[in-house]
Design a protein around this motif. Structure first.
Motif, PDB file in Angstrom:
ATOM      1  N   ILE A   1      29.840  26.396  12.052  1.00  7.99           N
ATOM      2  CA  ILE A   1      30.826  27.133  12.264  1.00  7.99           C
ATOM      3  C   ILE A   1      31.261  28.002  13.526  1.00  7.99           C
ATOM      4  O   ILE A   1      32.027  28.045  13.900  1.00  7.99           O
ATOM      5  CB  ILE A   1      30.646  28.559  11.197  1.00  7.99           C
ATOM      6  N   VAL A   2      30.005  27.925  14.550  1.00  4.43           N
ATOM      7  CA  VAL A   2      30.460  28.619  15.859  1.00  4.43           C
ATOM      8  C   VAL A   2      30.805  27.817  16.710  1.00  4.43           C
ATOM      9  O   VAL A   2      31.933  27.744  17.163  1.00  4.43           O
ATOM     10  CB  VAL A   2      28.968  28.977  16.333  1.00  4.43           C
ATOM     11  N   PRO A   3      30.474  26.557  16.904  1.00  5.40           N
ATOM     12  CA  PRO A   3      31.318  25.614  17.918  1.00  5.40           C
ATOM     13  C   PRO A   3      32.775  25.196  17.166  1.00  5.40           C
ATOM     14  O   PRO A   3      33.467  24.894  17.844  1.00  5.40           O
ATOM     15  CB  PRO A   3      30.397  24.399  18.046  1.00  5.40           C
ATOM     16  N   GLY A   4      32.714  24.992  15.909  1.00  5.52           N
ATOM     17  CA  GLY A   4      33.953  24.537  15.295  1.00  5.52           C
ATOM     18  C   GLY A   4      35.027  25.967  15.255  1.00  5.52           C
ATOM     19  O   GLY A   4      36.241  25.640  15.482  1.00  5.52           O
ATOM     20  N   GLY A   5      34.552  27.333  15.084  1.00  5.68           N
ATOM     21  CA  GLY A   5      35.366  28.109  15.146  1.00  5.68           C
ATOM     22  C   GLY A   5      35.764  28.448  16.843  1.00  5.68           C
ATOM     23  O   GLY A   5      37.159  28.600  16.954  1.00  5.68           O
ATOM     24  N   TYR A   6      35.043  27.940  17.855  1.00  3.36           N
ATOM     25  CA  TYR A   6      35.623  28.070  19.139  1.00  3.36           C
ATOM     26  C   TYR A   6      36.590  26.828  19.427  1.00  3.36           C
ATOM     27  O   TYR A   6      37.644  27.274  19.891  1.00  3.36           O
ATOM     28  CB  TYR A   6      34.419  27.720  20.056  1.00  3.36           C
ATOM     29  N   ALA A   7      36.299  25.832  18.723  1.00  2.00           N
ATOM     30  CA  ALA A   7      37.282  24.848  18.812  1.00  2.00           C
ATOM     31  C   ALA A   7      38.799  25.178  18.219  1.00  2.00           C
ATOM     32  O   ALA A   7      39.931  25.108  18.989  1.00  2.00           O
ATOM     33  CB  ALA A   7      36.951  23.525  18.392  1.00  2.00           C
ATOM     34  N   VAL A   8      38.679  25.874  17.096  1.00  2.00           N
ATOM     35  CA  VAL A   8      39.668  26.307  16.283  1.00  2.00           C
ATOM     36  C   VAL A   8      40.705  27.372  17.380  1.00  2.00           C
ATOM     37  O   VAL A   8      41.716  27.272  17.502  1.00  2.00           O
ATOM     38  CB  VAL A   8      39.355  26.933  15.117  1.00  2.00           C
ATOM     39  N   ALA A   9      39.640  28.225  17.838  1.00  2.00           N
ATOM     40  CA  ALA A   9      40.282  29.504  18.684  1.00  2.00           C
ATOM     41  C   ALA A   9      40.679  28.893  19.935  1.00  2.00           C
ATOM     42  O   ALA A   9      42.117  29.377  20.332  1.00  2.00           O
ATOM     43  CB  ALA A   9      39.113  30.102  19.155  1.00  2.00           C
ATOM     44  N   ILE A  10      40.405  27.680  20.500  1.00  2.00           N
ATOM     45  CA  ILE A  10      40.870  27.283  21.583  1.00  2.00           C
ATOM     46  C   ILE A  10      42.236  26.583  21.484  1.00  2.00           C
ATOM     47  O   ILE A  10      43.237  26.598  22.292  1.00  2.00           O
ATOM     48  CB  ILE A  10      39.832  26.139  22.341  1.00  2.00           C
ATOM     49  N   VAL A  11      42.461  25.759  20.511  1.00  2.00           N
ATOM     50  CA  VAL A  11      43.721  25.236  19.827  1.00  2.00           C
ATOM     51  C   VAL A  11      44.611  26.280  19.660  1.00  2.00           C
ATOM     52  O   VAL A  11      45.525  26.101  20.059  1.00  2.00           O
ATOM     53  CB  VAL A  11      43.261  24.095  18.764  1.00  2.00           C
ATOM     54  N   ALA A  12      44.124  27.309  19.021  1.00  2.00           N
ATOM     55  CA  ALA A  12      45.324  28.273  18.598  1.00  2.00           C
ATOM     56  C   ALA A  12      45.579  28.987  19.866  1.00  2.00           C
ATOM     57  O   ALA A  12      46.999  29.297  20.015  1.00  2.00           O
ATOM     58  CB  ALA A  12      44.509  29.138  17.728  1.00  2.00           C
ATOM     59  N   GLY A  13      44.740  29.382  20.795  1.00  2.00           N
ATOM     60  CA  GLY A  13      44.893  30.039  21.945  1.00  2.00           C
ATOM     61  C   GLY A  13      45.812  29.169  22.909  1.00  2.00           C
ATOM     62  O   GLY A  13      46.782  29.560  23.507  1.00  2.00           O
ATOM     63  N   SER A  14      45.873  27.801  23.005  1.00  2.00           N
ATOM     64  CA  SER A  14      46.662  27.026  23.833  1.00  2.00           C
ATOM     65  C   SER A  14      47.877  26.827  23.263  1.00  2.00           C
ATOM     66  O   SER A  14      49.058  27.046  23.946  1.00  2.00           O
ATOM     67  CB  SER A  14      46.029  25.517  23.617  1.00  2.00           C
ATOM     68  N   ALA A  15      48.096  27.048  21.943  1.00  2.00           N
ATOM     69  CA  ALA A  15      49.410  27.068  21.185  1.00  2.00           C
ATOM     70  C   ALA A  15      50.133  28.133  21.534  1.00  2.00           C
ATOM     71  O   ALA A  15      51.360  28.169  21.863  1.00  2.00           O
ATOM     72  CB  ALA A  15      49.528  27.028  19.707  1.00  2.00           C
ATOM     73  N   LEU A  16      49.388  29.289  21.522  1.00  2.00           N
ATOM     74  CA  LEU A  16      49.950  30.556  21.968  1.00  2.00           C
ATOM     75  C   LEU A  16      50.476  30.652  23.387  1.00  2.00           C
ATOM     76  O   LEU A  16      51.551  31.348  23.598  1.00  2.00           O
ATOM     77  CB  LEU A  16      49.045  31.830  21.637  1.00  2.00           C
ATOM     78  N   THR A  17      49.452  30.444  24.203  1.00  2.52           N
ATOM     79  CA  THR A  17      49.806  30.627  25.861  1.00  2.52           C
ATOM     80  C   THR A  17      50.669  29.567  26.499  1.00  2.52           C
ATOM     81  O   THR A  17      51.104  29.205  27.382  1.00  2.52           O
ATOM     82  CB  THR A  17      48.750  30.581  26.454  1.00  2.52           C
ATOM     83  N   GLY A  18      50.700  28.256  25.429  1.00  6.93           N
ATOM     84  CA  GLY A  18      51.398  27.085  25.797  1.00  6.93           C
ATOM     85  C   GLY A  18      53.133  27.104  25.838  1.00  6.93           C
ATOM     86  O   GLY A  18      53.695  26.263  26.166  1.00  6.93           O
ATOM     87  N   SER A  19      53.495  28.243  25.399  1.00  7.42           N
ATOM     88  CA  SER A  19      54.953  28.376  24.936  1.00  7.42           C
ATOM     89  C   SER A  19      55.730  27.926  26.162  1.00  7.42           C
ATOM     90  O   SER A  19      55.513  28.538  27.021  1.00  7.42           O
ATOM     91  CB  SER A  19      55.025  29.646  24.300  1.00  7.42           C
ATOM     92  N   GLY A  20      56.832  27.095  25.956  1.00 10.83           N
ATOM     93  CA  GLY A  20      57.670  26.901  26.836  1.00 10.83           C
ATOM     94  C   GLY A  20      57.179  25.734  27.657  1.00 10.83           C
ATOM     95  O   GLY A  20      57.832  25.013  28.546  1.00 10.83           O
TER      96      GLY A  20
END
Length: 338
Positions: free
Chosen positions: A283-302
């Motif tokens: 859950i730790v590395p998996g949670g990091y991977a999910v967080a990175i993908v979500a963060g990328s979607a958030l900061t990649g706008s535009g």
């Protein structure tokens, strides 16, 4: 603007604007050096400007280009930097310079035309010893654009104002820097032991000596990010490695922002190691991977789709490399006593 001391020999139109020495550490900059120097000399600054190039042992025609620039313009001086290391180059250039205001500029930096004017105004208005602004990362290729977005987001680099911007005010450190020579003399210049993080380390000594470091968001300098994963990972590995050296040298200079990447790396490695015996640990590395993908979607706008695809890789490379560099920084890199 508050006035700096005038030279009685200065032309009337330049009085109140102190002469500036621009120091540039130069290594393998054949492609960009002429433009970088021309940009400095073309600044909309009313006072006098000199440029001191400290040239290291380059693998291209940098030395020839630097010598040709100096031969064509008496405002430019070339000094040797046999070590090729940045802090040595800066100290050599500062030692050869003549003026009371010292501006550090990189050999491929792209300065706004009012950079030096704004710096001097800010020095005078705030009484600061060093002023600097934003490291405005700008990419061309999809990968560079992804790095540029990551380097200007809190997910990628934390909340440092010189990366993500902010309001003018006191700061721990700033990008590049325009200094009072008196402050550099007071702290003994750059510590040549620090191959990286030498700016943060010297700004720490300036602040410890009672000086003020000031962030000025109007001073935006364009920065070209690393072009591929390997180069980016190497850059951030050395950032983490040498930030640990600074922490060992100056106790109390580390905080949670700097500890987050190494803590995350340790947690993910532990999760992977114990996962064969305790599957829930994934859950730790998996949670990091999910967080990175979500963060990328958030900061990649535009951003274009090709850039968005690269953002998770960029964030992971920055976090893992910085954290691993910090964790594995050998004690032998510690600054020798005395």
């Amino acid at each position: 603007m508050k006035q700096f001391p005038d030279s009685p020999h200065a032309p009337a139109e330049t009085r109140g604007w102190p002469p500036i020495s621009v120091v540039m550490p130069v290594l393998n900059e054949e492609r960009h050096l002429r433009e970088a120097v021309a940009q400095v000399l073309a600044q909309s600054y009313p006072g006098e400007i000199e440029v001191v190039l400290a040239v290291g042992p380059s693998q291209d025609r940098t030395q020839e280009v630097a010598d040709a620039i100096a031969a064509a313009d008496p405002r430019v001086t070339v000094v040797p930097n046999p070590t090729g290391r940045t802090p040595n180059a800066l100290n050599a250039a500062i030692g050869a310079s003549r003026n009371g205001i010292i501006a550090r500029v990189d050999g491929h930096a792209m300065l706004p035309s009012d950079y030096l004017r704004v710096a001097v105004e800010t020095l005078a208005e705030t009484g600061a010893d060093n002023v600097g602004g934003v490291m405005a990362a700008e990419g061309v290729s999809p990968f560079e654009q992804a790095v540029a977005r990551a380097m200007t987001s809190k997910i990628g680099v934390g909340a440092a104002a010189f990366h993500v911007g902010g309001t003018a005010g006191p700061a721990d450190t700033v990008y590049l820097g325009v200094f009072r020579r008196s402050a550099l003399d007071r702290v003994g210049g750059y510590d040549e032991h620090f191959q990286r993080a030498q700016d943060w380390e010297m700004n720490h000594r300036i602040r410890e000596s009672g000086g003020l470091v000031w962030f000025q968001p109007r001073m935006r300098v364009s920065y070209r990010p690393r072009p591929n994963v390997k180069a980016l990972a190497k850059q951030y590995f050395h950032y983490g490695r040498w930030r640990r050296v600074v922490a060992r040298t100056h106790e109390g200079t580390i905080n949670l922002r700097y500890l987050a990447p190494p803590a995350a790396v340790l947690a993910m490695l532990l999760g992977l190691v114990v996962s064969p015996f305790l599957p829930l640990a994934l859950i730790v590395p998996g949670g990091y991977a999910v967080a990175i993908v979500a963060g990328s979607a958030l900061t990649g706008s535009g951003l274009p789709f090709a850039v968005k695809l690269r953002l998770p890789v960029v964030y992971a490379a920055m976090h893992w490399s910085w954290g691993w560099g910090f964790l594995t920084s050998p004690k032998k890199l510690a600054r020798p006593p005395g």
